[in-house]
Scaffold this motif. Structure first.
Motif, PDB file in Angstrom:
ATOM      1  N   VAL B  21       0.826  -1.201   0.000  1.00 44.70           N
ATOM      2  CA  VAL B  21       0.000   0.000   0.000  1.00 44.70           C
ATOM      3  C   VAL B  21       0.860   1.252   0.000  1.00 44.70           C
ATOM      4  O   VAL B  21       0.664   2.170  -0.792  1.00 44.70           O
ATOM      5  CB  VAL B  21      -0.943   0.010   1.224  1.00 44.70           C
ATOM      6  CG1 VAL B  21      -1.769   1.292   1.230  1.00 44.70           C
ATOM      7  CG2 VAL B  21      -1.841  -1.211   1.183  1.00 44.70           C
ATOM      8  N   ALA B  22       1.867   1.271   0.886  1.00 41.86           N
ATOM      9  CA  ALA B  22       2.752   2.423   0.966  1.00 41.86           C
ATOM     10  C   ALA B  22       3.478   2.616  -0.362  1.00 41.86           C
ATOM     11  O   ALA B  22       3.662   3.731  -0.836  1.00 41.86           O
ATOM     12  CB  ALA B  22       3.754   2.244   2.096  1.00 41.86           C
ATOM     13  N   ASP B  23       3.865   1.485  -0.974  1.00 43.43           N
ATOM     14  CA  ASP B  23       4.545   1.538  -2.256  1.00 43.43           C
ATOM     15  C   ASP B  23       3.691   2.238  -3.299  1.00 43.43           C
ATOM     16  O   ASP B  23       4.170   3.071  -4.060  1.00 43.43           O
ATOM     17  CB  ASP B  23       4.857   0.122  -2.753  1.00 43.43           C
ATOM     18  CG  ASP B  23       6.289  -0.269  -2.404  1.00 43.43           C
ATOM     19  OD1 ASP B  23       6.864   0.451  -1.569  1.00 43.43           O
ATOM     20  OD2 ASP B  23       6.785  -1.254  -2.948  1.00 43.43           O
ATOM     21  N   THR B  24       2.402   1.860  -3.318  1.00 46.25           N
ATOM     22  CA  THR B  24       1.502   2.430  -4.312  1.00 46.25           C
ATOM     23  C   THR B  24       1.368   3.938  -4.123  1.00 46.25           C
ATOM     24  O   THR B  24       1.432   4.699  -5.082  1.00 46.25           O
ATOM     25  CB  THR B  24       0.113   1.791  -4.208  1.00 46.25           C
ATOM     26  OG1 THR B  24       0.298   0.404  -4.017  1.00 46.25           O
ATOM     27  CG2 THR B  24      -0.694   2.043  -5.453  1.00 46.25           C
ATOM     28  N   ALA B  25       1.199   4.343  -2.858  1.00 43.50           N
ATOM     29  CA  ALA B  25       1.043   5.769  -2.582  1.00 43.50           C
ATOM     30  C   ALA B  25       2.309   6.513  -2.970  1.00 43.50           C
ATOM     31  O   ALA B  25       2.255   7.583  -3.576  1.00 43.50           O
ATOM     32  CB  ALA B  25       0.723   5.985  -1.100  1.00 43.50           C
ATOM     33  N   ALA B  26       3.457   5.930  -2.642  1.00 47.43           N
ATOM     34  CA  ALA B  26       4.730   6.568  -2.981  1.00 47.43           C
ATOM     35  C   ALA B  26       4.887   6.666  -4.488  1.00 47.43           C
ATOM     36  O   ALA B  26       5.338   7.686  -5.016  1.00 47.43           O
ATOM     37  CB  ALA B  26       5.889   5.782  -2.378  1.00 47.43           C
ATOM     38  N   ALA B  27       4.485   5.601  -5.182  1.00 49.56           N
ATOM     39  CA  ALA B  27       4.603   5.591  -6.646  1.00 49.56           C
ATOM     40  C   ALA B  27       3.751   6.699  -7.254  1.00 49.56           C
ATOM     41  O   ALA B  27       4.168   7.363  -8.212  1.00 49.56           O
ATOM     42  CB  ALA B  27       4.174   4.235  -7.201  1.00 49.56           C
ATOM     43  N   ARG B  28       2.565   6.901  -6.663  1.00 53.81           N
ATOM     44  CA  ARG B  28       1.701   7.947  -7.221  1.00 53.81           C
ATOM     45  C   ARG B  28       2.243   9.334  -6.913  1.00 53.81           C
ATOM     46  O   ARG B  28       2.108  10.251  -7.707  1.00 53.81           O
ATOM     47  CB  ARG B  28       0.268   7.791  -6.695  1.00 53.81           C
ATOM     48  CG  ARG B  28      -0.369   6.497  -7.182  1.00 53.81           C
ATOM     49  CD  ARG B  28      -1.811   6.411  -6.774  1.00 53.81           C
ATOM     50  NE  ARG B  28      -2.627   7.377  -7.503  1.00 53.81           N
ATOM     51  CZ  ARG B  28      -3.862   7.691  -7.148  1.00 53.81           C
ATOM     52  NH1 ARG B  28      -4.417   7.138  -6.089  1.00 53.81           N
ATOM     53  NH2 ARG B  28      -4.553   8.536  -7.860  1.00 53.81           N
ATOM     54  N   ARG B  29       2.869   9.462  -5.724  1.00 52.72           N
ATOM     55  CA  ARG B  29       3.503  10.753  -5.424  1.00 52.72           C
ATOM     56  C   ARG B  29       4.613  11.040  -6.421  1.00 52.72           C
ATOM     57  O   ARG B  29       4.736  12.146  -6.932  1.00 52.72           O
ATOM     58  CB  ARG B  29       4.060  10.740  -3.991  1.00 52.72           C
ATOM     59  CG  ARG B  29       3.137  11.401  -2.968  1.00 52.72           C
ATOM     60  CD  ARG B  29       3.907  11.822  -1.722  1.00 52.72           C
ATOM     61  NE  ARG B  29       4.698  10.748  -1.153  1.00 52.72           N
ATOM     62  CZ  ARG B  29       4.212   9.778  -0.380  1.00 52.72           C
ATOM     63  NH1 ARG B  29       2.925   9.738  -0.105  1.00 52.72           N
ATOM     64  NH2 ARG B  29       4.999   8.845   0.099  1.00 52.72           N
ATOM     65  N   THR B  30       5.428  10.013  -6.703  1.00 53.05           N
ATOM     66  CA  THR B  30       6.499  10.174  -7.688  1.00 53.05           C
ATOM     67  C   THR B  30       5.921  10.599  -9.027  1.00 53.05           C
ATOM     68  O   THR B  30       6.446  11.495  -9.692  1.00 53.05           O
ATOM     69  CB  THR B  30       7.262   8.844  -7.875  1.00 53.05           C
ATOM     70  OG1 THR B  30       7.679   8.402  -6.589  1.00 53.05           O
ATOM     71  CG2 THR B  30       8.470   9.025  -8.767  1.00 53.05           C
ATOM     72  N   ALA B  31       4.825   9.949  -9.406  1.00 49.20           N
ATOM     73  CA  ALA B  31       4.205  10.252 -10.701  1.00 49.20           C
ATOM     74  C   ALA B  31       3.743  11.700 -10.747  1.00 49.20           C
ATOM     75  O   ALA B  31       3.923  12.388 -11.761  1.00 49.20           O
ATOM     76  CB  ALA B  31       3.030   9.312 -10.945  1.00 49.20           C
ATOM     77  N   ARG B  32       3.140  12.157  -9.620  1.00 48.94           N
ATOM     78  CA  ARG B  32       2.669  13.552  -9.587  1.00 48.94           C
ATOM     79  C   ARG B  32       3.845  14.516  -9.713  1.00 48.94           C
ATOM     80  O   ARG B  32       3.781  15.510 -10.424  1.00 48.94           O
ATOM     81  CB  ARG B  32       1.915  13.824  -8.272  1.00 48.94           C
ATOM     82  CG  ARG B  32       0.397  13.722  -8.410  1.00 48.94           C
ATOM     83  CD  ARG B  32      -0.303  14.390  -7.245  1.00 48.94           C
ATOM     84  NE  ARG B  32       0.035  13.792  -5.973  1.00 48.94           N
ATOM     85  CZ  ARG B  32      -0.553  12.694  -5.482  1.00 48.94           C
ATOM     86  NH1 ARG B  32      -1.508  12.107  -6.165  1.00 48.94           N
ATOM     87  NH2 ARG B  32      -0.197  12.208  -4.329  1.00 48.94           N
ATOM     88  N   ARG B  33       4.932  14.189  -9.002  1.00 46.28           N
ATOM     89  CA  ARG B  33       6.106  15.057  -9.031  1.00 46.28           C
ATOM     90  C   ARG B  33       6.712  15.087 -10.435  1.00 46.28           C
ATOM     91  O   ARG B  33       7.027  16.146 -10.969  1.00 46.28           O
ATOM     92  CB  ARG B  33       7.130  14.569  -8.004  1.00 46.28           C
ATOM     93  CG  ARG B  33       8.012  15.680  -7.451  1.00 46.28           C
ATOM     94  CD  ARG B  33       9.127  15.088  -6.612  1.00 46.28           C
ATOM     95  NE  ARG B  33       9.766  13.998  -7.310  1.00 46.28           N
ATOM     96  CZ  ARG B  33      10.126  12.851  -6.731  1.00 46.28           C
ATOM     97  NH1 ARG B  33       9.887  12.640  -5.459  1.00 46.28           N
ATOM     98  NH2 ARG B  33      10.709  11.898  -7.435  1.00 46.28           N
ATOM     99  N   ASP B  34       6.858  13.922 -11.047  1.00 49.95           N
ATOM    100  CA  ASP B  34       7.390  13.843 -12.415  1.00 49.95           C
ATOM    101  C   ASP B  34       6.530  14.677 -13.359  1.00 49.95           C
ATOM    102  O   ASP B  34       7.033  15.440 -14.182  1.00 49.95           O
ATOM    103  CB  ASP B  34       7.387  12.392 -12.925  1.00 49.95           C
ATOM    104  CG  ASP B  34       8.433  11.545 -12.232  1.00 49.95           C
ATOM    105  OD1 ASP B  34       9.262  12.114 -11.499  1.00 49.95           O
ATOM    106  OD2 ASP B  34       8.411  10.321 -12.423  1.00 49.95           O
ATOM    107  N   GLY B  35       5.212  14.487 -13.234  1.00 52.00           N
ATOM    108  CA  GLY B  35       4.284  15.170 -14.129  1.00 52.00           C
ATOM    109  C   GLY B  35       4.407  16.678 -14.001  1.00 52.00           C
ATOM    110  O   GLY B  35       4.433  17.407 -14.994  1.00 52.00           O
ATOM    111  N   LEU B  36       4.515  17.137 -12.762  1.00 49.70           N
ATOM    112  CA  LEU B  36       4.613  18.570 -12.501  1.00 49.70           C
ATOM    113  C   LEU B  36       5.915  19.130 -13.075  1.00 49.70           C
ATOM    114  O   LEU B  36       5.924  20.175 -13.745  1.00 49.70           O
ATOM    115  CB  LEU B  36       4.557  18.803 -10.986  1.00 49.70           C
ATOM    116  CG  LEU B  36       3.960  20.116 -10.524  1.00 49.70           C
ATOM    117  CD1 LEU B  36       2.518  20.240 -11.016  1.00 49.70           C
ATOM    118  CD2 LEU B  36       3.995  20.198  -9.003  1.00 49.70           C
ATOM    119  N   ALA B  37       7.015  18.418 -12.845  1.00 43.77           N
ATOM    120  CA  ALA B  37       8.325  18.897 -13.304  1.00 43.77           C
ATOM    121  C   ALA B  37       8.374  18.955 -14.831  1.00 43.77           C
ATOM    122  O   ALA B  37       8.724  19.987 -15.417  1.00 43.77           O
ATOM    123  CB  ALA B  37       9.437  17.994 -12.773  1.00 43.77           C
TER     124      ALA B  37
END
Lengths: 101, 259
Positions: B21-37
């Motif tokens: 579960v934590a992995d999934t949330a972290a992965a989505r945070r990474t995705a949001r950060r990548d997308g924003l950058a």
């Protein structure tokens, strides 16, 4: 044709292509040869646009301030300088050469 | 818009799967950060598009319309580039060039559809609105960020964040660039013609990783240059596309560059 006609037709065409990816079943374009050609098409068109934009003046081929500007741009891209900075520097090189010649 | 596929986005693949579960949330945070950058970086160069569009003879509204509706950088730059060299008389070539550069979006759409607009649980296709919105923002960057993520949900997040950030930013910067271009006047004195060439080079650069692509680029540039004096403005670019078809059909120059 007016400029607006060109813009409307071209926009309709590119938008239709985007929609096609979501509406038609995957198939033809995912096969190896069509996918490869589509990929290389992008490369060929961009390279041709660079050539014409750098050397063309109507139907003439001329070497002017654009050539050094593009060479500088290539060097900067190789150094991984961001797009916007490179474009501005290229414009400045060409503008500088024209101002002082 | 440039292609980031192989370079920008760091994928987190630590492999440790202690808590899924934590992995999934972290992965989505990474995705949001990548997308924003990626989104913000890309959006900035809408300024150069706006300025070049106006320099090519478009008015501010026409520049903004292209960014709103066409919304695929390569095609937008190509359209105004061909119009700059040939004027309205080259309209047919301009349309054809823009459309051919848009073909890759069909493939991106096919890749993205199962991720961002999958059929519902009842097996019915995703709503027309969802597919339409996804298609609208299907471009190099949104696809690249999605493909770089470690799981499907993160990929979905990355796709939408990147696409929406670029859409909003690109349209605002296009307007700004068009207004600047409008105020400048003599575009040659400011080097905007060289800026257009540099912009195309920036779009091409990330695609030159293979020998095959490099060979096609050189061949197409030579063909376009040689045919410029004998063909109507706009046509040399279309003729150069034949190089891609020939090399792609027979799969020539396949040796990969040493890495």
């Amino acid at each position: 044709m007016t400029t607006w006609h060109i813009i409307l037709i071209a926009s309709a065409a590119t938008l239709a292509l985007k929609l096609a990816g979501y509406l038609i079943p995957a198939g033809f374009l995912e096969r190896e040869r069509p996918a490869r050609i589509a990929d290389l098409l992008t490369v060929a068109l961009l390279a041709a646009l660079i050539a014409v934009q750098t050397l063309g003046a109507g139907q003439d081929i001329v070497i002017d301030a654009r050539v050094p500007a593009v060479i500088v741009a290539a060097a900067l891209y190789a150094l991984r300088v961001p797009f916007v900075v490179v474009v501005i520097v290229a414009a400045a090189v060409a503008a500088g050469i024209r101002a002082f010649s | 818009m440039a292609e980031y596929a192989d370079e920008v986005i760091p994928v987190s693949v630590d492999g440790a799967e202690d808590t899924v579960v934590a992995d999934t949330a972290a992965a989505r945070r990474t995705a949001r950060r990548d997308g924003l950058a990626v989104g913000l970086a890309t959006a900035v160069y809408g300024i150069s598009f706006g300025a070049l569009a106006v320099a090519s003879g478009l008015d501010v509204w026409q520049a903004c319309f292209l960014s709103l509706v066409m919304f695929t950088g390569g095609s937008q730059f190509a359209l105004v580039g061909v119009l700059a060299s040939g004027g309205v008389a080259a309209g047919g070539s301009a349309i054809a060039t823009a459309a051919m550069l848009g073909i890759r979006n069909v493939i991106y759409g096919m890749r993205m559809k199962p991720l961002v607009a999958p059929p519902g649980a009842d097996g019915r296709p995703a709503s027309v609105w969802r597919r339409g919105a996804a298609a609208w923002i299907t471009i190099d960057e949104s696809t690249a960020v999605a493909l770089a993520q470690s799981d499907d949900r993160a990929a979905r997040t990355g796709f939408w964040v990147t696409g929406v950030v670029i859409f909003v930013g690109w349209n605002l910067t296009t307007l700004a660039g068009a207004l600047i271009g409008d105020a400048i006047g003599d575009t040659r004195a400011w080097g905007l013609d060289a800026a257009a060439a540099a912009a195309f080079l920036g779009l091409l650069w990330p695609r030159l990783k293979r020998v095959q692509a490099g060979a096609v680029a050189v061949g197409a540039a030579v063909v376009a240059t040689l045919t410029t004096p004998v063909l109507m403005p706009g046509m040399p670019v279309l003729v150069a596309a034949v190089v891609a078809v020939a090399v792609g059909w027979f799969d020539l120059f396949t040796r990969r560059r040493a890495e």
